[in-house]
Design a protein around this motif. Structure first.
Motif, PDB file in Angstrom:
ATOM      1  N   LEU A  64       0.948  -1.179   0.084  1.00  0.00           N
ATOM      2  CA  LEU A  64       0.117   0.119   0.055  1.00  0.00           C
ATOM      3  C   LEU A  64       0.981   1.294  -0.177  1.00  0.00           C
ATOM      4  CD1 LEU A  64      -2.944   1.196   0.381  1.00  0.00           C
ATOM      5  CD2 LEU A  64      -2.603   1.089   2.827  1.00  0.00           C
ATOM      6  N   MET A  65       1.004   1.934  -1.026  1.00  0.00           N
ATOM      7  CA  MET A  65       1.696   3.119  -1.141  1.00  0.00           C
ATOM      8  C   MET A  65       1.205   4.200  -2.001  1.00  0.00           C
ATOM      9  SD  MET A  65       4.709   1.650  -3.574  1.00  0.00           S
ATOM     10  CE  MET A  65       5.528   3.039  -4.119  1.00  0.00           C
ATOM     11  N   ASN A  66       1.575   5.343  -1.993  1.00  0.00           N
ATOM     12  CA  ASN A  66       1.199   6.224  -2.923  1.00  0.00           C
ATOM     13  C   ASN A  66       2.545   6.619  -3.714  1.00  0.00           C
ATOM     14  OD1 ASN A  66      -1.248   7.232  -1.949  1.00  0.00           O
ATOM     15  ND2 ASN A  66      -0.143   8.116  -0.118  1.00  0.00           N
ATOM     16  N   GLY A  67       2.439   7.228  -4.749  1.00  0.00           N
ATOM     17  CA  GLY A  67       3.677   7.422  -5.645  1.00  0.00           C
ATOM     18  C   GLY A  67       3.874   6.304  -6.662  1.00  0.00           C
ATOM     19  N   SER A  68       5.198   6.347  -7.047  1.00  0.00           N
ATOM     20  CA  SER A  68       5.518   5.454  -8.287  1.00  0.00           C
ATOM     21  C   SER A  68       6.358   4.245  -7.618  1.00  0.00           C
ATOM     22  CB  SER A  68       6.713   6.380  -9.009  1.00  0.00           C
ATOM     23  OG  SER A  68       7.243   5.307 -10.200  1.00  0.00           O
ATOM     24  N   PHE A  69       5.736   2.979  -8.306  1.00  0.00           N
ATOM     25  CA  PHE A  69       6.145   1.751  -7.857  1.00  0.00           C
ATOM     26  C   PHE A  69       7.470   1.307  -8.998  1.00  0.00           C
ATOM     27  CE2 PHE A  69       6.545  -2.868  -8.034  1.00  0.00           C
ATOM     28  CZ  PHE A  69       6.915  -3.236  -6.874  1.00  0.00           C
ATOM     29  N   LEU A  74      10.719  -3.052  -6.228  1.00  0.00           N
ATOM     30  CA  LEU A  74      10.369  -4.626  -6.390  1.00  0.00           C
ATOM     31  C   LEU A  74      11.878  -5.229  -5.920  1.00  0.00           C
ATOM     32  CD1 LEU A  74       8.767  -6.767  -7.623  1.00  0.00           C
ATOM     33  CD2 LEU A  74       9.975  -6.118  -9.996  1.00  0.00           C
ATOM     34  N   GLU A  75      12.743  -5.011  -6.440  1.00  0.00           N
ATOM     35  CA  GLU A  75      14.131  -5.592  -6.174  1.00  0.00           C
ATOM     36  C   GLU A  75      14.205  -5.807  -4.446  1.00  0.00           C
ATOM     37  OE1 GLU A  75      16.834  -4.150  -8.544  1.00  0.00           O
ATOM     38  OE2 GLU A  75      16.657  -5.565 -10.190  1.00  0.00           O
ATOM     39  N   GLU A  76      14.287  -4.591  -3.888  1.00  0.00           N
ATOM     40  CA  GLU A  76      14.074  -4.552  -2.240  1.00  0.00           C
ATOM     41  C   GLU A  76      13.001  -5.440  -1.513  1.00  0.00           C
ATOM     42  OE1 GLU A  76      16.487  -3.153  -0.375  1.00  0.00           O
ATOM     43  OE2 GLU A  76      17.530  -2.903  -2.270  1.00  0.00           O
ATOM     44  N   GLU A  77      11.824  -5.487  -2.207  1.00  0.00           N
ATOM     45  CA  GLU A  77      10.871  -6.704  -1.710  1.00  0.00           C
ATOM     46  C   GLU A  77      11.414  -7.921  -1.889  1.00  0.00           C
ATOM     47  OE1 GLU A  77       8.256  -5.312   0.547  1.00  0.00           O
ATOM     48  OE2 GLU A  77       9.168  -3.473   0.129  1.00  0.00           O
ATOM     49  N   PRO A  99       2.765   2.368 -11.734  1.00  0.00           N
ATOM     50  CA  PRO A  99       3.877   1.591 -12.263  1.00  0.00           C
ATOM     51  C   PRO A  99       4.832   2.602 -13.131  1.00  0.00           C
ATOM     52  CG  PRO A  99       1.916   0.492 -12.846  1.00  0.00           C
ATOM     53  CD  PRO A  99       1.474   1.742 -12.135  1.00  0.00           C
ATOM     54  N   HIS A 100       6.023   2.319 -12.536  1.00  0.00           N
ATOM     55  CA  HIS A 100       7.166   3.335 -13.211  1.00  0.00           C
ATOM     56  C   HIS A 100       7.477   2.589 -14.703  1.00  0.00           C
ATOM     57  CE1 HIS A 100      11.260   4.743 -13.644  1.00  0.00           C
ATOM     58  NE2 HIS A 100      10.896   5.785 -12.873  1.00  0.00           N
ATOM     59  N   THR A 101       8.338   3.401 -15.417  1.00  0.00           N
ATOM     60  CA  THR A 101       8.553   2.788 -16.794  1.00  0.00           C
ATOM     61  C   THR A 101       9.678   1.655 -16.618  1.00  0.00           C
ATOM     62  OG1 THR A 101      10.546   4.407 -16.998  1.00  0.00           O
ATOM     63  CG2 THR A 101       8.347   4.765 -18.017  1.00  0.00           C
ATOM     64  N   THR A 102      10.180   1.464 -15.294  1.00  0.00           N
ATOM     65  CA  THR A 102      11.025   0.427 -15.236  1.00  0.00           C
ATOM     66  C   THR A 102      10.299  -0.908 -15.039  1.00  0.00           C
ATOM     67  OG1 THR A 102      11.299   1.000 -12.761  1.00  0.00           O
ATOM     68  CG2 THR A 102      13.022   1.816 -14.152  1.00  0.00           C
ATOM     69  N   ILE A 103       9.277  -0.776 -14.554  1.00  0.00           N
ATOM     70  CA  ILE A 103       8.372  -1.954 -14.383  1.00  0.00           C
ATOM     71  C   ILE A 103       7.550  -2.201 -15.479  1.00  0.00           C
ATOM     72  CG2 ILE A 103       6.058  -2.594 -13.357  1.00  0.00           C
ATOM     73  CD1 ILE A 103       8.528  -2.690 -11.267  1.00  0.00           C
ATOM     74  N   HIS A 104       7.064  -1.218 -16.415  1.00  0.00           N
ATOM     75  CA  HIS A 104       6.443  -1.318 -17.653  1.00  0.00           C
ATOM     76  C   HIS A 104       7.524  -1.936 -18.832  1.00  0.00           C
ATOM     77  CE1 HIS A 104       2.513   0.532 -17.218  1.00  0.00           C
ATOM     78  NE2 HIS A 104       3.096   1.547 -16.753  1.00  0.00           N
ATOM     79  N   ASP A 105       8.865  -1.581 -18.502  1.00  0.00           N
ATOM     80  CA  ASP A 105       9.707  -2.442 -19.582  1.00  0.00           C
ATOM     81  C   ASP A 105      10.161  -3.707 -19.597  1.00  0.00           C
ATOM     82  OD1 ASP A 105       9.866   0.201 -20.802  1.00  0.00           O
ATOM     83  OD2 ASP A 105      11.803   1.031 -19.662  1.00  0.00           O
ATOM     84  N   LEU A 106       9.478  -4.289 -18.180  1.00  0.00           N
ATOM     85  CA  LEU A 106       9.847  -5.653 -17.941  1.00  0.00           C
ATOM     86  C   LEU A 106       8.754  -6.494 -18.779  1.00  0.00           C
ATOM     87  CD1 LEU A 106      10.089  -5.747 -14.165  1.00  0.00           C
ATOM     88  CD2 LEU A 106      11.915  -5.841 -15.714  1.00  0.00           C
ATOM     89  N   SER A 107       9.231  -7.322 -19.481  1.00  0.00           N
ATOM     90  CA  SER A 107       8.676  -8.473 -20.244  1.00  0.00           C
ATOM     91  C   SER A 107       8.589  -9.615 -19.646  1.00  0.00           C
ATOM     92  CB  SER A 107       9.073  -8.472 -21.818  1.00  0.00           C
ATOM     93  OG  SER A 107      10.519  -9.295 -21.703  1.00  0.00           O
ATOM     94  N   ASN A 108       9.514 -10.106 -19.015  1.00  0.00           N
ATOM     95  CA  ASN A 108       9.571 -11.201 -17.992  1.00  0.00           C
ATOM     96  C   ASN A 108      10.866 -10.940 -17.144  1.00  0.00           C
ATOM     97  OD1 ASN A 108       9.062 -13.840 -16.954  1.00  0.00           O
ATOM     98  ND2 ASN A 108       9.972 -14.718 -18.843  1.00  0.00           N
TER      99      ASN A 108
END
Length: 115
Positions: A64-69, A74-77, A99-108
């Protein structure tokens, strides 16, 4: 779901339990209920909810957070799960963050725990 509003982390965790039940049913074809793992103030190793009574160890993080994920979050979690003593077959992270672009850019994305 856009503009979802929850009052507190317990409410978000409860919603995540229901959503993961539905996600697992759709993705794997079997019914699995989820329950909270531990409670506030306890060491949870990045795990908030676990599958109950299932042979396949499915776990989830309810972020549960505000702002960009982003990918760093993700890597810290995922690093936190290294201290979790039980087996993890599938890890799901559900968040209210944008979702930040670093998340959108992940295909797998694949992560192997250091246990």
């Amino acid at each position: 779901m856009n503009s979802l509003k929850v009052s507190h982390w317990q409410q978000w965790e409860e919603l995540c339990c229901y959503w993961l039940t539905d996600i697992v049913k759709r993705r794997f074809g079997h019914f699995t209920e989820f329950k909270p793992y531990g409670g506030q103030g306890q060491k949870q190793f990045g795990i908030d909810i676990v599958s109950s009574g299932n042979q396949v160890p499915l776990v989830g993080q309810c972020k549960l957070m505000n702002g960009s994920f982003n990918l760093n979050i993700l890597e810290e979690e995922l690093k936190k799960t290294n201290a979790y003593k039980n087996r993890i077959a599938h890890f799901f992270l559900l968040t209210t963050g944008t979702p930040h672009t670093t998340i959108h850019d992940l295909s797998n994305y694949f992560h192997e725990r250091q246990v």
